[in-house]
Design a protein around this motif. Structure first.
Motif, PDB file in Angstrom:
ATOM      1  N   SER A 240       0.821  -1.207   0.000  1.00  0.00           N
ATOM      2  CA  SER A 240       0.000   0.000   0.000  1.00  0.00           C
ATOM      3  C   SER A 240       0.853   1.254   0.000  1.00  0.00           C
ATOM      4  O   SER A 240       0.592   2.217  -0.722  1.00  0.00           O
ATOM      5  N   LEU A 241       1.931   1.250   0.825  1.00  0.00           N
ATOM      6  CA  LEU A 241       2.813   2.405   0.883  1.00  0.00           C
ATOM      7  C   LEU A 241       3.534   2.611  -0.442  1.00  0.00           C
ATOM      8  O   LEU A 241       3.703   3.738  -0.907  1.00  0.00           O
ATOM      9  N   ALA A 242       3.962   1.497  -1.058  1.00  0.00           N
ATOM     10  CA  ALA A 242       4.655   1.591  -2.341  1.00  0.00           C
ATOM     11  C   ALA A 242       3.733   2.153  -3.414  1.00  0.00           C
ATOM     12  O   ALA A 242       4.126   2.996  -4.227  1.00  0.00           O
ATOM     13  N   THR A 243       2.467   1.681  -3.432  1.00  0.00           N
ATOM     14  CA  THR A 243       1.497   2.165  -4.405  1.00  0.00           C
ATOM     15  C   THR A 243       1.230   3.650  -4.208  1.00  0.00           C
ATOM     16  O   THR A 243       1.157   4.426  -5.160  1.00  0.00           O
ATOM     17  N   SER A 244       1.087   4.044  -2.929  1.00  0.00           N
ATOM     18  CA  SER A 244       0.834   5.448  -2.619  1.00  0.00           C
ATOM     19  C   SER A 244       2.001   6.325  -3.042  1.00  0.00           C
ATOM     20  O   SER A 244       1.822   7.400  -3.605  1.00  0.00           O
ATOM     21  N   ALA A 245       3.219   5.841  -2.813  1.00  0.00           N
ATOM     22  CA  ALA A 245       4.407   6.604  -3.197  1.00  0.00           C
ATOM     23  C   ALA A 245       4.484   6.756  -4.709  1.00  0.00           C
ATOM     24  O   ALA A 245       4.822   7.825  -5.224  1.00  0.00           O
ATOM     25  N   ALA A 246       4.156   5.669  -5.445  1.00  0.00           N
ATOM     26  CA  ALA A 246       4.185   5.716  -6.907  1.00  0.00           C
ATOM     27  C   ALA A 246       3.168   6.724  -7.430  1.00  0.00           C
ATOM     28  O   ALA A 246       3.430   7.463  -8.379  1.00  0.00           O
ATOM     29  N   ALA A 247       1.968   6.747  -6.794  1.00  0.00           N
ATOM     30  CA  ALA A 247       0.942   7.696  -7.197  1.00  0.00           C
ATOM     31  C   ALA A 247       1.375   9.133  -6.910  1.00  0.00           C
ATOM     32  O   ALA A 247       1.148  10.045  -7.712  1.00  0.00           O
ATOM     33  N   ASP A 248       2.037   9.337  -5.752  1.00  0.00           N
ATOM     34  CA  ASP A 248       2.503  10.683  -5.390  1.00  0.00           C
ATOM     35  C   ASP A 248       3.535  11.190  -6.382  1.00  0.00           C
ATOM     36  O   ASP A 248       3.589  12.388  -6.674  1.00  0.00           O
ATOM     37  N   ASN A 249       4.358  10.285  -6.911  1.00  0.00           N
ATOM     38  CA  ASN A 249       5.421  10.672  -7.834  1.00  0.00           C
ATOM     39  C   ASN A 249       4.986  10.649  -9.290  1.00  0.00           C
ATOM     40  O   ASN A 249       5.792  10.924 -10.187  1.00  0.00           O
ATOM     41  N   PHE A 250       3.741  10.302  -9.538  1.00  0.00           N
ATOM     42  CA  PHE A 250       3.255  10.193 -10.915  1.00  0.00           C
ATOM     43  C   PHE A 250       3.129  11.574 -11.560  1.00  0.00           C
ATOM     44  O   PHE A 250       2.630  12.503 -10.930  1.00  0.00           O
ATOM     45  N   PRO A 251       3.546  11.699 -12.838  1.00  0.00           N
ATOM     46  CA  PRO A 251       4.267  10.691 -13.620  1.00  0.00           C
ATOM     47  C   PRO A 251       5.777  10.898 -13.501  1.00  0.00           C
ATOM     48  O   PRO A 251       6.252  12.025 -13.418  1.00  0.00           O
ATOM     49  N   SER A 252       6.509   9.827 -13.513  1.00  0.00           N
ATOM     50  CA  SER A 252       7.961   9.890 -13.422  1.00  0.00           C
ATOM     51  C   SER A 252       8.629   9.403 -14.707  1.00  0.00           C
ATOM     52  O   SER A 252       9.854   9.329 -14.767  1.00  0.00           O
ATOM     53  N   ARG A 253       7.812   9.071 -15.710  1.00  0.00           N
ATOM     54  CA  ARG A 253       8.348   8.656 -17.014  1.00  0.00           C
ATOM     55  C   ARG A 253       7.286   8.956 -18.074  1.00  0.00           C
ATOM     56  O   ARG A 253       6.147   9.319 -17.739  1.00  0.00           O
ATOM     57  N   PRO A 254       7.609   8.831 -19.359  1.00  0.00           N
ATOM     58  CA  PRO A 254       6.645   9.145 -20.421  1.00  0.00           C
ATOM     59  C   PRO A 254       5.361   8.318 -20.324  1.00  0.00           C
ATOM     60  O   PRO A 254       5.368   7.183 -19.833  1.00  0.00           O
ATOM     61  N   ILE A 255       4.274   8.914 -20.767  1.00  0.00           N
ATOM     62  CA  ILE A 255       2.953   8.269 -20.772  1.00  0.00           C
ATOM     63  C   ILE A 255       2.595   7.895 -22.207  1.00  0.00           C
ATOM     64  O   ILE A 255       2.733   8.710 -23.126  1.00  0.00           O
ATOM     65  N   ARG A 256       2.155   6.651 -22.396  1.00  0.00           N
ATOM     66  CA  ARG A 256       1.738   6.185 -23.723  1.00  0.00           C
ATOM     67  C   ARG A 256       0.231   6.370 -23.864  1.00  0.00           C
ATOM     68  O   ARG A 256      -0.545   5.890 -23.036  1.00  0.00           O
ATOM     69  N   LEU A 257      -0.176   7.067 -24.919  1.00  0.00           N
ATOM     70  CA  LEU A 257      -1.590   7.264 -25.205  1.00  0.00           C
ATOM     71  C   LEU A 257      -1.932   6.479 -26.467  1.00  0.00           C
ATOM     72  O   LEU A 257      -1.528   6.841 -27.571  1.00  0.00           O
ATOM     73  N   ILE A 258      -2.666   5.385 -26.297  1.00  0.00           N
ATOM     74  CA  ILE A 258      -3.049   4.546 -27.430  1.00  0.00           C
ATOM     75  C   ILE A 258      -4.211   5.192 -28.173  1.00  0.00           C
ATOM     76  O   ILE A 258      -5.262   5.484 -27.594  1.00  0.00           O
ATOM     77  N   VAL A 259      -4.005   5.440 -29.451  1.00  0.00           N
ATOM     78  CA  VAL A 259      -5.073   5.899 -30.338  1.00  0.00           C
ATOM     79  C   VAL A 259      -5.453   4.690 -31.188  1.00  0.00           C
ATOM     80  O   VAL A 259      -4.629   4.215 -31.982  1.00  0.00           O
ATOM     81  N   PRO A 260      -6.666   4.162 -31.044  1.00  0.00           N
ATOM     82  CA  PRO A 260      -7.000   2.896 -31.705  1.00  0.00           C
ATOM     83  C   PRO A 260      -7.381   3.026 -33.180  1.00  0.00           C
ATOM     84  O   PRO A 260      -8.168   2.242 -33.693  1.00  0.00           O
ATOM     85  N   TYR A 261      -6.793   4.012 -33.845  1.00  0.00           N
ATOM     86  CA  TYR A 261      -7.026   4.255 -35.266  1.00  0.00           C
ATOM     87  C   TYR A 261      -5.712   4.682 -35.914  1.00  0.00           C
ATOM     88  O   TYR A 261      -4.789   5.140 -35.231  1.00  0.00           O
ATOM     89  N   PRO A 262      -5.619   4.574 -37.244  1.00  0.00           N
ATOM     90  CA  PRO A 262      -4.392   5.011 -37.925  1.00  0.00           C
ATOM     91  C   PRO A 262      -4.153   6.516 -37.758  1.00  0.00           C
ATOM     92  O   PRO A 262      -5.080   7.281 -37.451  1.00  0.00           O
ATOM     93  N   ALA A 263      -2.929   6.930 -37.988  1.00  0.00           N
ATOM     94  CA  ALA A 263      -2.581   8.349 -37.913  1.00  0.00           C
ATOM     95  C   ALA A 263      -3.326   9.137 -38.981  1.00  0.00           C
ATOM     96  O   ALA A 263      -3.601   8.638 -40.078  1.00  0.00           O
ATOM     97  N   GLY A 264      -3.689  10.374 -38.631  1.00  0.00           N
ATOM     98  CA  GLY A 264      -4.321  11.260 -39.601  1.00  0.00           C
ATOM     99  C   GLY A 264      -5.816  11.407 -39.461  1.00  0.00           C
ATOM    100  O   GLY A 264      -6.407  12.338 -40.021  1.00  0.00           O
ATOM    101  N   GLY A 265      -6.464  10.499 -38.726  1.00  0.00           N
ATOM    102  CA  GLY A 265      -7.901  10.599 -38.523  1.00  0.00           C
ATOM    103  C   GLY A 265      -8.249  11.606 -37.440  1.00  0.00           C
ATOM    104  O   GLY A 265      -7.372  12.187 -36.786  1.00  0.00           O
ATOM    105  N   SER A 266      -9.553  11.807 -37.211  1.00  0.00           N
ATOM    106  CA  SER A 266      -9.990  12.821 -36.252  1.00  0.00           C
ATOM    107  C   SER A 266      -9.533  12.517 -34.834  1.00  0.00           C
ATOM    108  O   SER A 266      -9.127  13.419 -34.084  1.00  0.00           O
ATOM    109  N   THR A 267      -9.560  11.234 -34.447  1.00  0.00           N
ATOM    110  CA  THR A 267      -9.127  10.871 -33.097  1.00  0.00           C
ATOM    111  C   THR A 267      -7.640  11.154 -32.922  1.00  0.00           C
ATOM    112  O   THR A 267      -7.199  11.684 -31.895  1.00  0.00           O
TER     113      THR A 267
END
Length: 326
Positions: free
Chosen positions: A19-46
């Motif tokens: 629990s303490l480890a999870t809380s610490a990770a949340a407090d430090n979020f984000p500590s590295r790049p975030i991946r945002l999945i777009v479920p469509y090819p590049a160039g569309g509206s999404t």
């Protein structure tokens, strides 16, 4: 008894440490790049929306946002991957009601539960559909269309971007409420449907707006009959709500950010706050309007409620109109 007590103490220590480890990770979020999945090819509206959020979100969060286009199976390939990802906030899904609310009702190979597999973060935008008619159809409004369709000896034709698409199901809902039957003419994507309505290959089209469609409307080559939002929309100024003529009819496409289920609430809250800040900026709101979208943030609970409320209504349309994905 003494052994049981010791076991209990060890378990309490271990779970407390987690629990303490999870809380610490949340407090430090984000500590590295975030991946945002777009479920469509590049160039569309999404994809365009995701990239509009990319830089301002990164500035607020202090970490890069990496866009990962994972198209396929009408958005469910990327959605499946997001649902299977670690619930730590470092993988997010740019979702909409197509793969989340509709696809699980129609398609095979959907490995996620739209209500149990994700932790909603926030809405990003909404967009109404516009109901347009071919220049050859002698009507100027929704009431006139309904009356004209009822008087025809053979069914009229309507286009969609494909079987099971939002435009297809929305038109089936419209026809169901109006007590009409028309023939579905599916195309491969939105662009061909716009050309089809312009060329008179079909009679009506219920779809999201685009620059090309707006230009056809401006030139009088396509007739704008109504908008599917509950009230007037900035996306289609001057267009009357379809619900004025067909009571209770309302459809909007939504876009939002989802995290895998189990993502810590503190992480979801940080992401929600960042999104709300970005979506409130006039520059981004104006930019979204040029895409035919209205920027709109929400709480996680509001997005969850939206998904939960629309699934039964789409299921009803699919069953009553015998809609198939193929």
């Amino acid at each position: 008894m003494e052994i049981d007590v010791k076991v209990f103490q060890v378990l309490a220590f271990l779970f407390g440490g987690v629990s303490l480890a999870t809380s610490a990770a949340a407090d430090n979020f984000p500590s590295r790049p975030i991946r945002l999945i777009v479920p469509y090819p590049a160039g569309g509206s999404t994809d365009i929306m995701a990239r509009a959020l990319q830089e301002p979100m990164a500035k607020i969060l202090g970490q890069p946002i990496i866009i990962d286009n994972r198209g396929g199976a009408a958005g469910t390939t990327g959605s499946n991957e997001a649902a299977r990802s670690d619930a730590d906030g470092y993988t997010l899904l740019f979702a909409n009601n197509g793969p989340i609310s509709i696809a699980p009702l129609l398609q095979k190979g959907v490995d996620f539960d739209p209500l149990k597999s994700f932790a909603p973060v926030s809405l990003v935008s909404t967009a109404p559909l516009v109901l347009v008619a071919s220049e050859k159809v002698p009507v100027t409004d929704v009431a006139g269309l309904i009356a004209y369709a009822r008087a025809q000896s053979k069914p009229m034709l309507f286009a969609s971007a494909g079987p099971g698409s939002l435009g297809h199901l929305s038109t089936e809902r419209f026809l169901n409420q109006a007590g009409l039957q028309m023939v579905h003419v599916p195309y491969r994507g939105q662009a061909p449907t716009t050309l089809a309505i312009f060329a008179g290959e079909v009679d009506i089209l219920l779809t999201t707006t685009s620059d090309t469609l707006n230009e056809y409307i401006r030139l009088g080559k396509v007739k704008l009959l109504g908008v599917s939002s509950p009230g007037p929309s900035q996306v289609a100024p001057g267009a009357p709500p379809i619900g004025d003529a067909l009571k209770g009819f309302s459809v909007e496409t939504w876009f939002g950010i989802l995290a895998p289920a189990g993502t810590p609430p503190e992480v979801v809250s940080k992401l929600n706050t960042a999104l709300g800040t970005v979506l409130a900026t006039p520059q981004l709101r104006d930019r979204f309007l040029t895409y035919g979208l209205e920027a709109k943030a929400s709480t996680p609970a509001e997005l969850h409620a939206l998904i939960a409320s629309e699934i039964p209504s789409w299921r009803k349309v699919i069953e009553e109109r015998s809609v198939k994905a193929e």
